[in-house]
Design a protein around this motif. Structure first.
Motif, PDB file in Angstrom:
ATOM      1  N   GLY A  10       0.815  -1.204   0.000  1.00 10.49           N
ATOM      2  CA  GLY A  10       0.000   0.000   0.000  1.00 10.49           C
ATOM      3  C   GLY A  10       0.847   1.251   0.000  1.00 10.49           C
ATOM      4  N   ILE A  11       0.358   2.280   0.694  1.00 16.55           N
ATOM      5  CA  ILE A  11       1.053   3.566   0.754  1.00 16.55           C
ATOM      6  C   ILE A  11       1.922   3.582   2.005  1.00 16.55           C
ATOM      7  CG2 ILE A  11       0.811   6.069   0.744  1.00 16.55           C
ATOM      8  CD1 ILE A  11      -1.965   5.716  -0.436  1.00 16.55           C
ATOM      9  N   LEU A  12       3.204   3.803   1.818  1.00 20.80           N
ATOM     10  CA  LEU A  12       4.164   3.718   2.901  1.00 20.80           C
ATOM     11  C   LEU A  12       4.566   5.116   3.368  1.00 20.80           C
ATOM     12  CD1 LEU A  12       6.391   0.987   1.226  1.00 20.80           C
ATOM     13  CD2 LEU A  12       4.315   0.671   2.600  1.00 20.80           C
ATOM     14  N   GLY A  13       4.509   5.330   4.682  1.00 22.97           N
ATOM     15  CA  GLY A  13       4.812   6.634   5.240  1.00 22.97           C
ATOM     16  C   GLY A  13       6.289   6.789   5.577  1.00 22.97           C
ATOM     17  N   PHE A  14       6.863   7.889   5.130  1.00 25.39           N
ATOM     18  CA  PHE A  14       8.268   8.192   5.399  1.00 25.39           C
ATOM     19  C   PHE A  14       8.349   9.521   6.145  1.00 25.39           C
ATOM     20  CE2 PHE A  14       8.754   4.820   2.522  1.00 25.39           C
ATOM     21  CZ  PHE A  14      10.074   4.384   2.531  1.00 25.39           C
ATOM     22  N   PRO A  15       8.279   9.486   7.485  1.00 28.34           N
ATOM     23  CA  PRO A  15       8.345  10.720   8.258  1.00 28.34           C
ATOM     24  C   PRO A  15       9.692  11.416   8.099  1.00 28.34           C
ATOM     25  CG  PRO A  15       8.486   8.809   9.707  1.00 28.34           C
ATOM     26  CD  PRO A  15       8.141   8.290   8.355  1.00 28.34           C
ATOM     27  N   ILE A  16       9.641  12.735   8.267  1.00 25.65           N
ATOM     28  CA  ILE A  16      10.858  13.526   8.171  1.00 25.65           C
ATOM     29  C   ILE A  16      11.588  13.519   9.515  1.00 25.65           C
ATOM     30  CG2 ILE A  16      10.060  15.015   6.315  1.00 25.65           C
ATOM     31  CD1 ILE A  16       9.874  16.595   9.578  1.00 25.65           C
ATOM     32  N   ALA A  17      12.750  14.131   9.551  1.00 20.25           N
ATOM     33  CA  ALA A  17      13.471  14.355  10.804  1.00 20.25           C
ATOM     34  C   ALA A  17      13.301  15.826  11.156  1.00 20.25           C
ATOM     35  CB  ALA A  17      14.946  14.011  10.649  1.00 20.25           C
ATOM     36  N   PRO A  18      12.406  16.153  12.085  1.00 22.68           N
ATOM     37  CA  PRO A  18      12.204  17.565  12.436  1.00 22.68           C
ATOM     38  C   PRO A  18      13.371  18.059  13.304  1.00 22.68           C
ATOM     39  CG  PRO A  18      10.399  16.148  13.215  1.00 22.68           C
ATOM     40  CD  PRO A  18      11.545  15.276  12.860  1.00 22.68           C
ATOM     41  N   PHE A  19      13.947  19.168  12.922  1.00 19.81           N
ATOM     42  CA  PHE A  19      15.039  19.753  13.688  1.00 19.81           C
ATOM     43  C   PHE A  19      14.619  21.105  14.248  1.00 19.81           C
ATOM     44  CE2 PHE A  19      17.400  17.273  10.345  1.00 19.81           C
ATOM     45  CZ  PHE A  19      17.801  16.241  11.185  1.00 19.81           C
ATOM     46  N   THR A  20      15.119  21.423  15.424  1.00 18.15           N
ATOM     47  CA  THR A  20      14.878  22.738  16.020  1.00 18.15           C
ATOM     48  C   THR A  20      15.747  23.774  15.307  1.00 18.15           C
ATOM     49  OG1 THR A  20      16.637  22.469  17.653  1.00 18.15           O
ATOM     50  CG2 THR A  20      14.445  21.647  18.252  1.00 18.15           C
ATOM     51  N   ALA A  21      15.541  25.040  15.654  1.00 20.31           N
ATOM     52  CA  ALA A  21      16.320  26.120  15.035  1.00 20.31           C
ATOM     53  C   ALA A  21      17.811  25.967  15.307  1.00 20.31           C
ATOM     54  CB  ALA A  21      15.830  27.470  15.533  1.00 20.31           C
ATOM     55  N   ASN A  22      18.157  25.322  16.439  1.00 22.89           N
ATOM     56  CA  ASN A  22      19.580  25.093  16.727  1.00 22.89           C
ATOM     57  C   ASN A  22      20.022  23.674  16.351  1.00 22.89           C
ATOM     58  OD1 ASN A  22      18.169  23.822  18.733  1.00 22.89           O
ATOM     59  ND2 ASN A  22      19.434  24.554  20.417  1.00 22.89           N
ATOM     60  N   ASN A  23      19.250  23.075  15.406  1.00 23.05           N
ATOM     61  CA  ASN A  23      19.670  21.837  14.744  1.00 23.05           C
ATOM     62  C   ASN A  23      19.652  20.610  15.653  1.00 23.05           C
ATOM     63  OD1 ASN A  23      20.406  20.530  12.353  1.00 23.05           O
ATOM     64  ND2 ASN A  23      22.592  20.676  12.791  1.00 23.05           N
ATOM     65  N   LYS A  24      18.696  20.558  16.575  1.00 21.76           N
ATOM     66  CA  LYS A  24      18.525  19.392  17.426  1.00 21.76           C
ATOM     67  C   LYS A  24      17.271  18.635  16.994  1.00 21.76           C
ATOM     68  CE  LYS A  24      21.972  20.532  20.122  1.00 21.76           C
ATOM     69  NZ  LYS A  24      23.247  19.753  20.106  1.00 21.76           N
ATOM     70  N   LEU A  25      17.308  17.326  17.102  1.00 21.21           N
ATOM     71  CA  LEU A  25      16.144  16.520  16.742  1.00 21.21           C
ATOM     72  C   LEU A  25      14.982  16.839  17.672  1.00 21.21           C
ATOM     73  CD1 LEU A  25      15.009  14.133  15.021  1.00 21.21           C
ATOM     74  CD2 LEU A  25      15.725  12.631  16.894  1.00 21.21           C
ATOM     75  N   ASP A  26      13.817  17.118  17.091  1.00 20.60           N
ATOM     76  CA  ASP A  26      12.618  17.420  17.867  1.00 20.60           C
ATOM     77  C   ASP A  26      11.753  16.160  17.909  1.00 20.60           C
ATOM     78  OD1 ASP A  26      10.108  18.328  18.820  1.00 20.60           O
ATOM     79  OD2 ASP A  26      10.535  20.362  18.111  1.00 20.60           O
ATOM     80  N   GLU A  27      11.857  15.413  18.990  1.00 19.98           N
ATOM     81  CA  GLU A  27      11.161  14.135  19.103  1.00 19.98           C
ATOM     82  C   GLU A  27       9.645  14.312  19.189  1.00 19.98           C
ATOM     83  OE1 GLU A  27      12.812  11.448  22.017  1.00 19.98           O
ATOM     84  OE2 GLU A  27      14.825  12.271  21.723  1.00 19.98           O
ATOM     85  N   LYS A  28       9.200  15.406  19.782  1.00 17.64           N
ATOM     86  CA  LYS A  28       7.765  15.643  19.904  1.00 17.64           C
ATOM     87  C   LYS A  28       7.138  15.827  18.526  1.00 17.64           C
ATOM     88  CE  LYS A  28       4.351  18.809  21.911  1.00 17.64           C
ATOM     89  NZ  LYS A  28       4.140  20.051  22.709  1.00 17.64           N
ATOM     90  N   LYS A  29       7.789  16.594  17.670  1.00 18.47           N
ATOM     91  CA  LYS A  29       7.252  16.820  16.336  1.00 18.47           C
ATOM     92  C   LYS A  29       7.366  15.569  15.470  1.00 18.47           C
ATOM     93  CE  LYS A  29       7.715  21.830  16.326  1.00 18.47           C
ATOM     94  NZ  LYS A  29       8.385  23.025  15.760  1.00 18.47           N
ATOM     95  N   LEU A  30       8.394  14.766  15.697  1.00 17.01           N
ATOM     96  CA  LEU A  30       8.498  13.487  14.997  1.00 17.01           C
ATOM     97  C   LEU A  30       7.321  12.594  15.379  1.00 17.01           C
ATOM     98  CD1 LEU A  30       9.934  11.335  13.283  1.00 17.01           C
ATOM     99  CD2 LEU A  30      11.260  10.736  15.320  1.00 17.01           C
ATOM    100  N   ALA A  31       7.018  12.532  16.664  1.00 18.12           N
ATOM    101  CA  ALA A  31       5.885  11.717  17.128  1.00 18.12           C
ATOM    102  C   ALA A  31       4.586  12.195  16.494  1.00 18.12           C
ATOM    103  CB  ALA A  31       5.794  11.773  18.654  1.00 18.12           C
ATOM    104  N   HIS A  32       4.418  13.514  16.390  1.00 16.79           N
ATOM    105  CA  HIS A  32       3.214  14.072  15.768  1.00 16.79           C
ATOM    106  C   HIS A  32       3.145  13.693  14.292  1.00 16.79           C
ATOM    107  CE1 HIS A  32       0.649  17.152  13.882  1.00 16.79           C
ATOM    108  NE2 HIS A  32      -0.007  17.143  15.018  1.00 16.79           N
ATOM    109  N   ASN A  33       4.274  13.767  13.595  1.00 13.68           N
ATOM    110  CA  ASN A  33       4.355  13.386  12.182  1.00 13.68           C
ATOM    111  C   ASN A  33       3.924  11.931  11.992  1.00 13.68           C
ATOM    112  OD1 ASN A  33       7.115  13.482   9.721  1.00 13.68           O
ATOM    113  ND2 ASN A  33       4.954  13.098   9.455  1.00 13.68           N
ATOM    114  N   ILE A  34       4.440  11.062  12.824  1.00 16.43           N
ATOM    115  CA  ILE A  34       4.121   9.636  12.715  1.00 16.43           C
ATOM    116  C   ILE A  34       2.655   9.376  13.047  1.00 16.43           C
ATOM    117  CG2 ILE A  34       4.599   7.341  13.676  1.00 16.43           C
ATOM    118  CD1 ILE A  34       7.525   8.313  14.030  1.00 16.43           C
ATOM    119  N   GLN A  35       2.143  10.022  14.102  1.00 11.64           N
ATOM    120  CA  GLN A  35       0.742   9.833  14.470  1.00 11.64           C
ATOM    121  C   GLN A  35      -0.184  10.313  13.364  1.00 11.64           C
ATOM    122  OE1 GLN A  35      -0.432   8.276  17.445  1.00 11.64           O
ATOM    123  NE2 GLN A  35      -2.199   8.241  16.057  1.00 11.64           N
ATOM    124  N   PHE A  36       0.189  11.421  12.724  1.00 14.25           N
ATOM    125  CA  PHE A  36      -0.587  11.945  11.604  1.00 14.25           C
ATOM    126  C   PHE A  36      -0.676  10.910  10.484  1.00 14.25           C
ATOM    127  CE2 PHE A  36      -0.484  14.243   7.479  1.00 14.25           C
ATOM    128  CZ  PHE A  36      -1.699  14.897   7.547  1.00 14.25           C
TER     129      PHE A  36
END
Length: 310
Positions: A10-36
């Motif tokens: 079927g259709i496969l989801g490829f979430p992005i790697a959300p980074f903060t303004a200072n280039n740190k991984l934003d795990e909360k936004k990643l979780a939101h991306n995946i849940q979406f």
């Protein structure tokens, strides 16, 4: 319990790697991306792959992304990770994927030095056999797998699928006719909606959808139209949504990643424009073009539930 030896369909989801303004991984936004993506009914999550800027991730960031994906999906759909490139690093990340509870991984090809076909087959085989997880091999860029190479991989039970990012339809016909149902076949072309109508008759029943990160209802509408041979709807979606986005994507190298983040921001999923070198953010004029295309997409094909911001 023995793993199920089949690739997602079927259709496969490829979430992005959300980074903060200072280039740190934003795990909360990643979780939101995946849940979406889960809420939109995508059939699998492929985390820390190309859309997730896999080559730029530290080991700690990679581990965090896998942990978030496994936790959010909670076994609702399969979770695949990205491994590849440096074989020693790939073996380490394959083990991490297994330890963190992923279902499999997509093996990206080695870069710069492609090697002979025997070497390529052994590269994929070595990584696939290093864990009990399912493995999907990915041919793209300078890497095209021969029939003898796939014959060697057909003997490895962990190898469940072949993903194509080359677009060589003669080769795809030869491979699918030779191996048929031994492998699952996945379309991994850039903006795969552009080519999916040509892939389905060959037996490709899965594809990675970049636009599903921001207009997943269009992904689903298009894929259903392809499966139902609804040429009128296919043509309309091509003309008003898919090809206009593809035209923007082709303007700059790296837009295959950064344009996803732009699209997400436009629909109200603020993930920022931070990408890691050598990828660059979307230029202002192209961002404005994307806004118009997405607005037209929603006007022409309204979504039942509005996307909520975080």
């Amino acid at each position: 319990m023995q793993p199920i030896r089949t690739a997602p369909k079927g259709i496969l989801g490829f979430p992005i790697a959300p980074f903060t303004a200072n280039n740190k991984l934003d795990e909360k936004k990643l979780a939101h991306n995946i849940q979406f993506l889960l809420d939109e009914g995508l059939e699998a999550i492929f985390v820390a792959c190309a859309a997730g800027e896999y080559p730029s991730l530290s080991k700690e960031e990679y581990e965090a992304m896998v942990e978030v994906a496994v936790s959010v999906t909670n076994k609702k759909v399969p979770v695949y990770t990205g491994v590849g490139g440096n074989i020693q690093t790939s073996l380490e990340l394959a083990k991490i994927s297994e330890d963190k509870g992923a279902d499999g991984y997509l093996i990206l090809p080695p870069y710069l030095v492609p090697g002979e076909q025997v070497g390529l087959a052994n590269y994929f085989k070595t990584i696939a056999e290093s864990t009990s997880l399912n493995a999907i091999v990915y041919q793209r860029d300078q890497i095209a797998l021969s029939i003898p190479s796939l014959e060697a991989l057909a003997d490895v039970p962990q190898v469940v699928g072949v993903k194509d990012g080359l677009g060589n339809m003669e080769l795809n016909t030869l491979l699918t006719q030779t191996f048929k149902q031994r492998f699952s076949w996945l379309n991994g072309m850039p903006l795969a909606e552009v080519t999916m109508p040509a892939y389905v008759p060959l037996g490709f029943d899965s594809y990675s959808s970049a636009i599903s990160n921001y207009i997943p209802h269009i992904s689903r509408k298009f894929y259903n139209a392809v499966l139902n041979n609804d040429q009128v709807l296919i043509d309309d979606l091509y003309q008003h949504v898919i090809l206009p986005i593809n035209n923007i994507r082709r303007q700059r190298n790296g837009y295959a990643v950064s344009l996803i983040k732009a699209g997400m921001e436009i629909v109200g999923i603020p993930v920022g424009q931070t990408v890691r070198l050598p990828i660059l953010p979307v230029e202002k004029e192209h961002y404005a073009e994307m806004e118009k295309v997405i607005e037209n997409a929603f006007n022409r094909y309204p979504k039942e539930l509005a996307v909520q911001s975080i």
